[in-house]
Design a protein around this motif. Structure first.
Motif, PDB file in Angstrom:
ATOM      1  N   GLN A  20       0.823  -1.203   0.000  1.00 16.58           N
ATOM      2  CA  GLN A  20       0.000   0.000   0.000  1.00 16.58           C
ATOM      3  C   GLN A  20       0.859   1.255   0.000  1.00 16.58           C
ATOM      4  O   GLN A  20       1.949   1.272   0.564  1.00 16.58           O
ATOM      5  CB  GLN A  20      -0.904   0.036   1.231  1.00 16.58           C
ATOM      6  N   ALA A  21       0.324   2.304  -0.630  1.00 20.89           N
ATOM      7  CA  ALA A  21       0.993   3.604  -0.610  1.00 20.89           C
ATOM      8  C   ALA A  21      -0.023   4.680  -0.942  1.00 20.89           C
ATOM      9  O   ALA A  21      -1.039   4.423  -1.590  1.00 20.89           O
ATOM     10  CB  ALA A  21       2.149   3.645  -1.607  1.00 20.89           C
ATOM     11  N   THR A  22       0.250   5.895  -0.489  1.00 15.47           N
ATOM     12  CA  THR A  22      -0.539   7.069  -0.865  1.00 15.47           C
ATOM     13  C   THR A  22       0.357   7.960  -1.717  1.00 15.47           C
ATOM     14  O   THR A  22       1.438   8.372  -1.275  1.00 15.47           O
ATOM     15  CB  THR A  22      -1.033   7.832   0.371  1.00 15.47           C
ATOM     16  N   VAL A  23      -0.094   8.238  -2.940  1.00 10.25           N
ATOM     17  CA  VAL A  23       0.771   8.851  -3.954  1.00 10.25           C
ATOM     18  C   VAL A  23       0.111  10.097  -4.527  1.00 10.25           C
ATOM     19  O   VAL A  23      -1.092  10.083  -4.830  1.00 10.25           O
ATOM     20  CB  VAL A  23       1.047   7.854  -5.106  1.00 10.25           C
ATOM     21  N   LEU A  24       0.869  11.159  -4.676  1.00 10.40           N
ATOM     22  CA  LEU A  24       0.368  12.338  -5.391  1.00 10.40           C
ATOM     23  C   LEU A  24       0.188  11.988  -6.862  1.00 10.40           C
ATOM     24  O   LEU A  24       0.963  11.209  -7.433  1.00 10.40           O
ATOM     25  CB  LEU A  24       1.343  13.506  -5.247  1.00 10.40           C
ATOM     26  N   LEU A  25      -0.827  12.572  -7.494  1.00 10.99           N
ATOM     27  CA  LEU A  25      -1.163  12.191  -8.863  1.00 10.99           C
ATOM     28  C   LEU A  25       0.009  12.390  -9.818  1.00 10.99           C
ATOM     29  O   LEU A  25       0.261  11.539 -10.690  1.00 10.99           O
ATOM     30  CB  LEU A  25      -2.375  12.993  -9.352  1.00 10.99           C
ATOM     31  N   ASP A  26       0.777  13.465  -9.638  1.00 16.43           N
ATOM     32  CA  ASP A  26       1.878  13.719 -10.567  1.00 16.43           C
ATOM     33  C   ASP A  26       3.073  12.780 -10.322  1.00 16.43           C
ATOM     34  O   ASP A  26       4.019  12.768 -11.113  1.00 16.43           O
ATOM     35  CB  ASP A  26       2.325  15.180 -10.507  1.00 16.43           C
ATOM     36  N   ARG A  27       3.020  11.974  -9.244  1.00  9.07           N
ATOM     37  CA  ARG A  27       4.075  10.981  -8.985  1.00  9.07           C
ATOM     38  C   ARG A  27       3.603   9.553  -9.264  1.00  9.07           C
ATOM     39  O   ARG A  27       4.367   8.609  -9.030  1.00  9.07           O
ATOM     40  CB  ARG A  27       4.530  11.079  -7.526  1.00  9.07           C
ATOM     41  N   LEU A  28       2.370   9.421  -9.741  1.00 11.55           N
ATOM     42  CA  LEU A  28       1.788   8.086  -9.875  1.00 11.55           C
ATOM     43  C   LEU A  28       2.546   7.228 -10.885  1.00 11.55           C
ATOM     44  O   LEU A  28       2.816   6.051 -10.638  1.00 11.55           O
ATOM     45  CB  LEU A  28       0.315   8.209 -10.285  1.00 11.55           C
ATOM     46  N   GLU A  29       2.916   7.792 -12.009  1.00 14.10           N
ATOM     47  CA  GLU A  29       3.634   7.010 -13.014  1.00 14.10           C
ATOM     48  C   GLU A  29       4.992   6.557 -12.475  1.00 14.10           C
ATOM     49  O   GLU A  29       5.389   5.398 -12.653  1.00 14.10           O
ATOM     50  CB  GLU A  29       3.820   7.818 -14.294  1.00 14.10           C
ATOM     51  N   ASP A  30       5.697   7.456 -11.802  1.00 13.64           N
ATOM     52  CA  ASP A  30       6.996   7.086 -11.238  1.00 13.64           C
ATOM     53  C   ASP A  30       6.844   6.000 -10.174  1.00 13.64           C
ATOM     54  O   ASP A  30       7.672   5.081 -10.084  1.00 13.64           O
ATOM     55  CB  ASP A  30       7.679   8.314 -10.631  1.00 13.64           C
ATOM     56  N   PHE A  31       5.773   6.096  -9.366  1.00 11.72           N
ATOM     57  CA  PHE A  31       5.580   5.090  -8.333  1.00 11.72           C
ATOM     58  C   PHE A  31       5.358   3.713  -8.946  1.00 11.72           C
ATOM     59  O   PHE A  31       5.944   2.725  -8.503  1.00 11.72           O
ATOM     60  CB  PHE A  31       4.400   5.439  -7.425  1.00 11.72           C
ATOM     61  N   PHE A  32       4.519   3.616  -9.968  1.00  7.00           N
ATOM     62  CA  PHE A  32       4.253   2.307 -10.560  1.00  7.00           C
ATOM     63  C   PHE A  32       5.476   1.757 -11.302  1.00  7.00           C
ATOM     64  O   PHE A  32       5.651   0.544 -11.399  1.00  7.00           O
ATOM     65  CB  PHE A  32       3.035   2.372 -11.482  1.00  7.00           C
ATOM     66  N   THR A  33       6.326   2.642 -11.786  1.00 10.14           N
ATOM     67  CA  THR A  33       7.579   2.184 -12.388  1.00 10.14           C
ATOM     68  C   THR A  33       8.476   1.548 -11.326  1.00 10.14           C
ATOM     69  O   THR A  33       9.062   0.480 -11.530  1.00 10.14           O
ATOM     70  CB  THR A  33       8.300   3.362 -13.066  1.00 10.14           C
ATOM     71  N   VAL A  34       8.564   2.215 -10.160  1.00 10.02           N
ATOM     72  CA  VAL A  34       9.364   1.679  -9.065  1.00 10.02           C
ATOM     73  C   VAL A  34       8.743   0.393  -8.530  1.00 10.02           C
ATOM     74  O   VAL A  34       9.440  -0.596  -8.250  1.00 10.02           O
ATOM     75  CB  VAL A  34       9.494   2.723  -7.934  1.00 10.02           C
ATOM     76  N   ALA A  35       7.401   0.374  -8.384  1.00 10.62           N
ATOM     77  CA  ALA A  35       6.730  -0.825  -7.874  1.00 10.62           C
ATOM     78  C   ALA A  35       6.945  -2.017  -8.797  1.00 10.62           C
ATOM     79  O   ALA A  35       7.181  -3.141  -8.346  1.00 10.62           O
ATOM     80  CB  ALA A  35       5.235  -0.554  -7.699  1.00 10.62           C
ATOM     81  N   ALA A  36       6.888  -1.765 -10.106  1.00 13.72           N
ATOM     82  CA  ALA A  36       7.142  -2.849 -11.057  1.00 13.72           C
ATOM     83  C   ALA A  36       8.562  -3.375 -10.907  1.00 13.72           C
ATOM     84  O   ALA A  36       8.812  -4.581 -11.060  1.00 13.72           O
ATOM     85  CB  ALA A  36       6.912  -2.350 -12.483  1.00 13.72           C
ATOM     86  N   GLU A  37       9.493  -2.506 -10.568  1.00 14.26           N
ATOM     87  CA  GLU A  37      10.888  -2.912 -10.392  1.00 14.26           C
ATOM     88  C   GLU A  37      11.033  -3.881  -9.221  1.00 14.26           C
ATOM     89  O   GLU A  37      11.607  -4.965  -9.356  1.00 14.26           O
ATOM     90  CB  GLU A  37      11.762  -1.675 -10.171  1.00 14.26           C
ATOM     91  N   PHE A  38      10.496  -3.519  -8.045  1.00 12.00           N
ATOM     92  CA  PHE A  38      10.740  -4.395  -6.892  1.00 12.00           C
ATOM     93  C   PHE A  38       9.794  -5.595  -6.860  1.00 12.00           C
ATOM     94  O   PHE A  38      10.121  -6.619  -6.255  1.00 12.00           O
ATOM     95  CB  PHE A  38      10.718  -3.623  -5.565  1.00 12.00           C
ATOM     96  N   VAL A  39       8.637  -5.507  -7.525  1.00 11.75           N
ATOM     97  CA  VAL A  39       7.730  -6.662  -7.567  1.00 11.75           C
ATOM     98  C   VAL A  39       8.189  -7.685  -8.597  1.00 11.75           C
ATOM     99  O   VAL A  39       8.227  -8.888  -8.336  1.00 11.75           O
ATOM    100  CB  VAL A  39       6.290  -6.211  -7.868  1.00 11.75           C
ATOM    101  N   GLN A  40       8.567  -7.213  -9.782  1.00 15.74           N
ATOM    102  CA  GLN A  40       8.881  -8.115 -10.881  1.00 15.74           C
ATOM    103  C   GLN A  40      10.338  -8.565 -10.895  1.00 15.74           C
ATOM    104  O   GLN A  40      10.645  -9.647 -11.413  1.00 15.74           O
ATOM    105  CB  GLN A  40       8.552  -7.436 -12.214  1.00 15.74           C
ATOM    106  N   ARG A  41      11.231  -7.762 -10.336  1.00 14.31           N
ATOM    107  CA  ARG A  41      12.662  -8.068 -10.408  1.00 14.31           C
ATOM    108  C   ARG A  41      13.324  -7.931  -9.032  1.00 14.31           C
ATOM    109  O   ARG A  41      14.221  -7.106  -8.841  1.00 14.31           O
ATOM    110  CB  ARG A  41      13.342  -7.139 -11.427  1.00 14.31           C
ATOM    111  N   PRO A  42      12.913  -8.721  -8.069  1.00 15.34           N
ATOM    112  CA  PRO A  42      13.527  -8.637  -6.739  1.00 15.34           C
ATOM    113  C   PRO A  42      14.924  -9.241  -6.729  1.00 15.34           C
ATOM    114  O   PRO A  42      15.336  -9.926  -7.671  1.00 15.34           O
ATOM    115  CB  PRO A  42      12.566  -9.451  -5.864  1.00 15.34           C
TER     116      PRO A  42
END
Length: 265
Positions: A73-95
């Motif tokens: 879970q996270a609370t994200v500002l709208l203008d940071r949403l794309e960056d957050f999902f890029t980072v989330a994809a990094e640690f979820v898909q490539r641990p």
């Protein structure tokens, strides 16, 4: 899933996965929790400092482990949403589950388990669960495992478990707040659209787990743990209830809260 509320200043994000502790063998109890905490420590392409900096620039995620799933879970500002999902994809898909990566998260979990073993309330809760579910049931030990099981978990075990439970067909993404489908779908497609789980899908998790036959006492039984130095006696009374996925589980939880409220008055 998207819940729109434009009165909110940000977007609440939940990335959930079905499966985890209830699928763990008792000898590997805690591997979901250790896997998840290691994922947020570093990834295959970002070390601890780089991943921490990415969180500082977007949002710091929180993780929660439940018997039948786990949640980021996270609370994200709208203008940071794309960056957050890029980072989330990094640690979820490539641990990164190498030996050095898991030692920090392992030490943190072991310290929490040591505190749990020394806390009388937690000790009483754990004893009740062993009695109710039976020694060989996964829920007979904490979701984070035991000191013995967590200590022996290896990088290979965590990597195999990640392939089993962290998969697109087991994932749900829920967003609520200042966001629309038009805002978010291109972002999700870019970060997650090409992701495929490693190997063959293990299928859906079973709806619950059988009770240990030894955990069905034929009469009322009283168990105790001697702690002579305590100033009070801690009492737990319990029995096995409805599975978390049962349609009537929310009703039972509400009734339980109402009963507890009346008792406290």
């Amino acid at each position: 899933f998207i819940g729109r509320d434009h009165t909110l200043p940000a977007v609440a994000v939940a990335i959930s996965f079905r499966g985890g502790p209830l699928e763990e063998p008792t000898v590997d109890a805690g591997k979901t929790a250790l896997m998840l905490n290691t994922m947020l420590d570093r990834s295959a392409r970002l070390d601890r400092k780089q991943l921490g900096g990415a969180f500082d620039d977007t949002a710091i995620p929180q993780v929660h482990v439940y018997p039948d799933g786990f949640l980021i879970q996270a609370t994200v500002l709208l203008d940071r949403l794309e960056d957050f999902f890029t980072v989330a994809a990094e640690f979820v898909q490539r641990p990164n589950f190498d030996a050095a990566s898991i030692e920090g998260p392992r030490a943190i979990i072991l310290s929490r388990l040591a505190w749990r073993a020394a806390d009388p309330d937690m000790l009483a809760d754990d004893l009740l669960e062993r009695i109710v579910f039976g020694e060989h049931h996964r829920l007979a030990v904490p979701l984070e495992g035991t000191s013995a099981t967590v200590t022996h978990l290896s990088p290979a075990t965590l990597e195999d478990w990640h392939h089993h439970v962290v998969r697109p067909e087991r994932m749900n993404i829920v967003l609520a707040g200042r966001v629309t489908e038009t805002d978010v779908m291109p972002i999700l497609q870019k970060a997650w659209g090409g992701w495929k789980g490693a190997g063959d899908s293990p299928g859906r998790m079973a709806e619950g787990i059988a009770q240990d036959p030894a955990a069905a006492p034929k009469r009322t039984v009283v168990y105790g743990i001697a702690r002579p130095g305590l100033s009070q006696t801690i009492v737990r009374v319990g029995r096995r209830g409805l599975p978390a996925a049962h349609i009537d589980r929310p009703v039972v939880e509400v009734l339980n809260m109402l009963a507890a409220g009346k008792a406290s008055r």
